[in-house]
Design a protein around this motif. Structure first.
Motif, PDB file in Angstrom:
ATOM      1  N   SER A   4       0.879  -1.220  -0.037  1.00  0.00           N
ATOM      2  CA  SER A   4       0.113  -0.034  -0.026  1.00  0.00           C
ATOM      3  C   SER A   4       0.940   1.241  -0.056  1.00  0.00           C
ATOM      4  O   SER A   4       1.790   1.210   0.405  1.00  0.00           O
ATOM      5  CB  SER A   4      -0.717   0.109   1.255  1.00  0.00           C
ATOM      6  N   SER A   5       0.463   2.242  -0.731  1.00  0.00           N
ATOM      7  CA  SER A   5       1.160   3.550  -0.657  1.00  0.00           C
ATOM      8  C   SER A   5       0.004   4.506   0.096  1.00  0.00           C
ATOM      9  O   SER A   5      -0.952   4.656  -0.501  1.00  0.00           O
ATOM     10  CB  SER A   5       1.153   3.990  -2.123  1.00  0.00           C
ATOM     11  N   PHE A   6       0.603   4.846   1.260  1.00  0.00           N
ATOM     12  CA  PHE A   6      -0.384   5.807   1.940  1.00  0.00           C
ATOM     13  C   PHE A   6       0.001   7.340   1.559  1.00  0.00           C
ATOM     14  O   PHE A   6       0.855   7.758   1.000  1.00  0.00           O
ATOM     15  CB  PHE A   6      -0.311   5.329   3.497  1.00  0.00           C
ATOM     16  N   VAL A   7      -1.043   8.295   2.096  1.00  0.00           N
ATOM     17  CA  VAL A   7      -0.960   9.609   1.870  1.00  0.00           C
ATOM     18  C   VAL A   7      -0.616  10.207   3.109  1.00  0.00           C
ATOM     19  O   VAL A   7      -1.500   9.857   4.048  1.00  0.00           O
ATOM     20  CB  VAL A   7      -2.084   9.834   1.148  1.00  0.00           C
ATOM     21  N   SER A   8       0.138  11.044   3.278  1.00  0.00           N
ATOM     22  CA  SER A   8       0.360  11.973   4.563  1.00  0.00           C
ATOM     23  C   SER A   8       0.487  13.230   4.237  1.00  0.00           C
ATOM     24  O   SER A   8       0.938  13.728   2.976  1.00  0.00           O
ATOM     25  CB  SER A   8       1.643  11.469   5.217  1.00  0.00           C
ATOM     26  N   CYS A   9       0.643  14.281   5.397  1.00  0.00           N
ATOM     27  CA  CYS A   9       0.563  15.644   5.129  1.00  0.00           C
ATOM     28  C   CYS A   9       1.984  15.995   5.550  1.00  0.00           C
ATOM     29  O   CYS A   9       2.582  15.542   6.502  1.00  0.00           O
ATOM     30  CB  CYS A   9      -0.231  16.323   6.174  1.00  0.00           C
ATOM     31  N   ARG A  10       2.814  16.861   4.633  1.00  0.00           N
ATOM     32  CA  ARG A  10       4.171  17.265   4.868  1.00  0.00           C
ATOM     33  C   ARG A  10       4.051  18.385   6.066  1.00  0.00           C
ATOM     34  O   ARG A  10       4.903  18.683   6.725  1.00  0.00           O
ATOM     35  CB  ARG A  10       4.630  17.756   3.723  1.00  0.00           C
ATOM     36  N   SER A  11       2.839  18.984   6.328  1.00  0.00           N
ATOM     37  CA  SER A  11       2.923  19.940   7.275  1.00  0.00           C
ATOM     38  C   SER A  11       2.707  19.560   8.670  1.00  0.00           C
ATOM     39  O   SER A  11       3.349  19.739   9.725  1.00  0.00           O
ATOM     40  CB  SER A  11       1.857  21.023   6.925  1.00  0.00           C
ATOM     41  N   CYS A  12       1.778  18.530   8.805  1.00  0.00           N
ATOM     42  CA  CYS A  12       1.521  18.056  10.163  1.00  0.00           C
ATOM     43  C   CYS A  12       1.860  16.723  10.303  1.00  0.00           C
ATOM     44  O   CYS A  12       1.883  16.217  11.402  1.00  0.00           O
ATOM     45  CB  CYS A  12      -0.090  18.252  10.500  1.00  0.00           C
ATOM     46  N   GLY A  13       2.342  15.984   9.477  1.00  0.00           N
ATOM     47  CA  GLY A  13       2.723  14.647   9.376  1.00  0.00           C
ATOM     48  C   GLY A  13       1.644  13.489   9.781  1.00  0.00           C
ATOM     49  O   GLY A  13       2.131  12.251   9.699  1.00  0.00           O
ATOM     50  N   GLU A  14       0.288  13.895   9.724  1.00  0.00           N
ATOM     51  CA  GLU A  14      -0.797  13.041   9.703  1.00  0.00           C
ATOM     52  C   GLU A  14      -0.896  12.250   8.547  1.00  0.00           C
ATOM     53  O   GLU A  14      -0.848  12.881   7.351  1.00  0.00           O
ATOM     54  CB  GLU A  14      -2.021  13.592  10.010  1.00  0.00           C
ATOM     55  N   ALA A  15      -0.886  11.071   8.713  1.00  0.00           N
ATOM     56  CA  ALA A  15      -1.536  10.040   7.560  1.00  0.00           C
ATOM     57  C   ALA A  15      -3.025   9.862   7.284  1.00  0.00           C
ATOM     58  O   ALA A  15      -3.589  10.284   8.350  1.00  0.00           O
ATOM     59  CB  ALA A  15      -0.979   8.590   7.603  1.00  0.00           C
ATOM     60  N   LEU A  16      -3.427   9.896   6.138  1.00  0.00           N
ATOM     61  CA  LEU A  16      -4.680  10.016   5.960  1.00  0.00           C
ATOM     62  C   LEU A  16      -5.377   8.288   6.211  1.00  0.00           C
ATOM     63  O   LEU A  16      -4.991   7.567   5.903  1.00  0.00           O
ATOM     64  CB  LEU A  16      -5.343  10.308   4.609  1.00  0.00           C
ATOM     65  N   LYS A  17      -6.148   8.637   7.266  1.00  0.00           N
ATOM     66  CA  LYS A  17      -6.747   7.278   7.957  1.00  0.00           C
ATOM     67  C   LYS A  17      -8.081   6.960   7.696  1.00  0.00           C
ATOM     68  O   LYS A  17      -9.071   7.865   7.411  1.00  0.00           O
ATOM     69  CB  LYS A  17      -6.570   7.241   9.364  1.00  0.00           C
ATOM     70  N   CYS A  18      -8.420   5.583   7.563  1.00  0.00           N
ATOM     71  CA  CYS A  18     -10.028   5.079   7.436  1.00  0.00           C
ATOM     72  C   CYS A  18     -10.678   5.656   8.739  1.00  0.00           C
ATOM     73  O   CYS A  18     -10.378   5.274   9.767  1.00  0.00           O
ATOM     74  CB  CYS A  18     -10.003   3.774   7.187  1.00  0.00           C
ATOM     75  N   ASP A  75      -8.245   1.685  11.829  1.00  0.00           N
ATOM     76  CA  ASP A  75      -7.062   2.216  12.440  1.00  0.00           C
ATOM     77  C   ASP A  75      -6.119   1.877  11.638  1.00  0.00           C
ATOM     78  O   ASP A  75      -5.013   1.714  11.747  1.00  0.00           O
ATOM     79  CB  ASP A  75      -6.872   1.857  13.842  1.00  0.00           C
ATOM     80  N   VAL A  76      -6.335   2.049  10.283  1.00  0.00           N
ATOM     81  CA  VAL A  76      -5.296   1.981   9.196  1.00  0.00           C
ATOM     82  C   VAL A  76      -5.180   3.033   8.217  1.00  0.00           C
ATOM     83  O   VAL A  76      -6.184   3.719   7.906  1.00  0.00           O
ATOM     84  CB  VAL A  76      -5.439   0.590   8.482  1.00  0.00           C
ATOM     85  N   SER A  77      -4.173   3.337   7.750  1.00  0.00           N
ATOM     86  CA  SER A  77      -4.041   4.155   6.411  1.00  0.00           C
ATOM     87  C   SER A  77      -4.651   3.777   5.397  1.00  0.00           C
ATOM     88  O   SER A  77      -4.941   2.790   5.254  1.00  0.00           O
ATOM     89  CB  SER A  77      -2.438   4.572   6.209  1.00  0.00           C
ATOM     90  N   LEU A  78      -5.071   4.829   4.613  1.00  0.00           N
ATOM     91  CA  LEU A  78      -5.999   4.753   3.354  1.00  0.00           C
ATOM     92  C   LEU A  78      -5.005   4.356   2.282  1.00  0.00           C
ATOM     93  O   LEU A  78      -3.807   4.855   2.469  1.00  0.00           O
ATOM     94  CB  LEU A  78      -6.876   5.712   3.062  1.00  0.00           C
ATOM     95  N   THR A  79      -5.306   3.580   1.236  1.00  0.00           N
ATOM     96  CA  THR A  79      -4.479   3.143   0.334  1.00  0.00           C
ATOM     97  C   THR A  79      -4.514   4.027  -0.956  1.00  0.00           C
ATOM     98  O   THR A  79      -5.722   4.139  -1.395  1.00  0.00           O
ATOM     99  CB  THR A  79      -4.286   1.532   0.082  1.00  0.00           C
ATOM    100  N   LEU A  80      -3.535   4.751  -1.575  1.00  0.00           N
ATOM    101  CA  LEU A  80      -3.656   5.373  -2.642  1.00  0.00           C
ATOM    102  C   LEU A  80      -3.648   4.581  -4.194  1.00  0.00           C
ATOM    103  O   LEU A  80      -2.729   3.818  -4.119  1.00  0.00           O
ATOM    104  CB  LEU A  80      -2.813   6.451  -2.889  1.00  0.00           C
TER     105      LEU A  80
END
Ligand code: ADP
Ligand code: ZN
Ligand code: ZN
Length: 751
Positions: free
Chosen positions: A446-460, A464-469
């Motif tokens: 899986s390739s997940f998406v995260s925010c470079r400003s706050c560091g959060e990964a986009l989650k479901c 409790d898992v990251s969403l897959t791009l």
């Protein structure tokens, strides 16, 4: 003697498995009636005697004892397959913690409406020459299924219809024109071979080498002496374990007994299955998870009636109702797929040992990378260890393996996913027109998406898992299917700087094509194999040289022979070392060893490049050196130090509930009960058995803690671990917790 009651199921081939009926065991029969015993009972209003099986014995009457009828008789001679399977279910319920019902449903196939089956066989009158020509033509025209059928007919006089459809992937529509052209004939009569005399293979004879002979003979000697045991066949990749199994099987079949062969589903390719068919012909049957319940029931019926003698399949094939079982083989015994995810969470290796001992059969476990569990048992003498230390094919040598330190690559300015060494070797192989496999050690990539400003990964929001791009730009949850379009701003802080992160198969495919524009690339992952048979299509296309490079996850490293592959690149060897469980080092070693074993299967020497950020980790070092002994020693030291199985026993209790407060409460109760059970057992003098009262260590309780993925599909999950060297103590604690009847879903795992 007190009153004894038996719960029986009246017709095992029916949905009545759902509902046991209670009978009294008359005094004269107490002792003779066991779990699994076939008994006769008065049934229904007319009290006609019916055959039934005992599934449970109890002192508790379920309703007014005066109205409970008596068992009429017990058939002591007939501890048949069904009886054995029912006792096995009982054992599974006790061992793994499930209801008897769940256990029975696991071992007894439920009858479904089935259409009467016709046994069909494909035959041909064509000569070998004509077949060869048709084979060549089919290959030219890329009729792969057709080619497979012709090549099967070259090897065998006849091909069972089921085999053609299931393993060679022909359809009725594809067979029709071949029949019309007079190439093949589909016979619809009942034409069984004499089931006790397996056909001799038509293909080229393989003569076992000395190591293989010794391994096969070890079993055969014990079998002839009437005391087959449990064996661990440890043989390096390509050492010819399958030939050894077949030699052992031939002995058992000659003796009129039956064999079950377990192979992980992912390795159950037609290549593999054909080897067994070639040797044993139509006494072989195969089941896999693509079969409907009816079809599976059908195969089990054939086994029960003695129409087939060998059953090959994944985990559940273990419950094939053979009346006269002589041998169970478990190939790749270390595979995780041998453990059931549903209650009863049995491990096929343990259940097989139980079944084999009930049937007086042998059990052979095979692996190039045995599980720590199996190997430590072999070292303790519980299993007999048989070793194959050399590759079976002449001129086939283990590949040359190099470990590349990715930190060094970065230091010298190489930011590409390919190290300089790997690039160099890839260029070389492209030039020589040899094949390459690129393996990403990442499950369900899986390739997940995260925010470079706050560091959060986009989650479901539900799990409790990251969403897959995905490539179509949508974000998906692989656990529950939740899906959204890629947002343009971070949902947490609103920053526009969000981006995909991670390296997956798709990405590697793109990069490979960019670097080698002339290369023909195939990719194998969840996306490309989801259509029926996709997995096998890709593997055979690659085997037939239709691509230069095959990219994939662990699916590409299992059980396939690619003689033209001379380079295997492992792109992210350490990813699996970061998994949140104690066995990740073991899995990493296994998968890397298997990947390395793919290179140099033909006569050309192979190379393996393992790229990693942790070049000094023993799992990676040992895999690179193909040194199981080294790995075993290091890993066992670690397990002993940190108190993990198989150094001692561990009970894992999972609790799950949609309401978080309920779960928290239940988990606390669980923890308290476990502590009380531990203290109580120590005080009540049970300590004598366990030894901790007399200074031995007490069971260790860890948690309850949140599960690594705390929330899945809006269900919250917690885990409690209890460790001790005495297995029975843990079993008792588990029963205490079962008795609580907590308002949450519990799952137990005791290893
Ligand atoms: P493993 O299961 O141990 O990886 P296989 O049983 O798949 O190994 O055998 C690897 C290859 O070696 C197969 O192509 C097989 O046909 C071949 N082979 C096995 N035993 C012999 C032998 N005694 N002589 C020649 N070739 C053999
Ligand atoms: Zn953000
Ligand atoms: Zn989800």
């Amino acid at each position: 003697m007190g009153e004894l009651f038996a719960n029986v199921i009246v017709d095992i081939s029916h949905e009545r498995v759902d509902r046991p009926f209670q009978y009294r065991v008359p005094e004269r029969l107490q002792g003779a009636v066991r779990v699994g015993s076939p008994v006769s009972v008065p049934f229904g209003a007319g009290n006609r005697l019916r055959k039934a099986y005992v599934v449970e014995l109890t002192c508790q009457a379920e309703f007014d004892p005066s109205r409970i009828k008596e068992i009429a008789g017990v058939d002591e001679t007939g501890f048949c397959a069904a009886s054995q399977l029912i006792s096995l279910a009982w054992w599974m319920k006790e061992r793994y913690g499930s209801t008897m019902n769940q256990a029975l449903k696991t071992v007894l196939p439920v009858k479904e409406k089935i259409r009467p089956v016709e046994k069909k066989t494909i035959r041909t009158e064509l000569s070998q020459e004509e077949l060869k020509e048709l084979c060549r033509e089919a290959r030219r025209k890329h009729y792969r299924a057709r080619e497979r059928l012709f090549s099967a007919l070259l090897d065998m006089e006849e091909v069972p219809y089921e085999l053609a459809v299931r393993q060679l992937r022909l359809t009725a529509a594809a067979l029709k024109p071949m029949e019309e052209k007079g190439w093949i004939r589909v016979d619809r009569a009942e034409v069984y071979r004499n089931p006790v005399s397996p056909v001799e293979k038509r293909g080229e004879e393989i003569e076992l080498n000395a190591g293989q002979r010794a391994a096969a003979d070890a079993f055969i000697r014990d079998y002839r002496a009437g005391k087959p045991g449990t064996y661990l066949l440890y043989g390096i990749t390509g050492s010819g374990k399958t030939e050894v199994y077949m030699e052992m099987m031939a002995e058992v079949l000659r003796d009129g007994k039956q064999v079950i062969v377990l192979i992980p589903e992912i390795a159950l390719t037609y290549q593999t299955v054909m080897r067994f068919y070639r040797r044993f012909g139509s006494v072989v049957s195969v089941i896999n998870s693509r079969l409907s319940k009816g079809e599976r029931y059908d195969q089990f019926e054939r086994a029960r009636k003695g129409e087939i003698q060998v059953m090959i399949g994944p985990r559940s094939a273990l419950f094939t109702p053979f009346e006269n079982l002589g041998l169970i083989v478990i190939d790749e015994e270390q595979e995780g797929a041998y453990k059931s995810e549903l209650a009863p969470r049995y491990h096929a290796r343990e259940a097989a040992q139980k079944r084999a001992s009930m049937a007086g059969a042998g059990l052979v476990l095979g692996s190039a990378t045995p599980s720590l569990e199996a190997y430590s048992r072999a070292l303790r003498g519980e299993y007999r260890l048989l070793c194959l230390t050399e590759r079976a094919k002449k001129d086939s040598r283990l590949a040359q393996t190099e470990v590349v330190d990715l930190r060094e690559e970065l230091k010298s300015g190489n930011r590409s996913i390919f190290s300089r060494r790997l690039q160099e070797l890839m260029e070389d192989r492209m030039e020589k027109k040899e094949q390459i496999m690129l393996f990403i050690n990442r499950r369900g990539y899986s390739s997940f998406v995260s925010c470079r400003s706050c560091g959060e990964a986009l989650k479901c929001p539900h799990c409790d898992v990251s969403l897959t791009l995905h490539r179509n730009g949508r974000l998906k949850c692989h656990y529950c299917g939740y899906e959204i379009p890629m947002p343009d701003r971070c949902p947490s802080c609103g920053s526009p700087y969000i981006a995909g992160f991670g390296t997956g198969t798709q990405k590697i495919e793109e990069l490979t094509k960019k670097m080698f524009p002339q290369a023909r690339v195939l990719r194998m992952d969840m996306d490309t194999t989801s259509k029926k048979g996709g997995h096998e299509e890709i593997l055979s296309a690659f085997a037939e040289g239709e691509a230069d490079i095959l990219i994939g996850t662990q699916m590409i490293v299992k059980g396939h022979d690619f003689p033209k592959v001379t380079l295997v690149g492992v792109l992210a060897a350490d990813l699996s070392l970061h998994a949140p469980d104690f066995a990740c080092g073991e899995r990493t070693f296994q998968i890397l060893t298997q990947a390395a074993g793919r290179a140099g299967r033909g006569t050309d020497a192979g190379s393996v490049v393992i790229q990693t950020y942790l070049p000094d980790h023993y799992s990676i070092q040992a895999a690179a050196a193909q040194d199981y002994g080294l790995f075993y020693e290091k890993e066992m030291t670690y397990r002993r130090l940190l108190h993990y199985p198989p150094a001692l026993c561990m009970l894992t209790i999972g609790a799950a509930c949609g309401k978080e407060e309920v779960l928290i409460q239940a988990a606390e109760t669980m923890g308290r009960t476990a502590k009380a059970a531990v203290n109580g057992a120590g005080e009540q003098g049970d300590g004598r058995e366990t030894g901790w009262e007399a200074g031995g260590p007490a069971p260790e309780i860890i948690g309850p803690v949140d599960a690594p993925i705390y929330k899945v599909n809006d269900i919250y999950r917690k885990i409690l671990y209890i460790k001790h060297e005495n297995y029975d103590i843990l079993l008792r604690i588990r029963k205490e917790i079962e008795k609580l009847e907590l308002p949450v879903m519990l799952s137990f795992d005791l290893q």
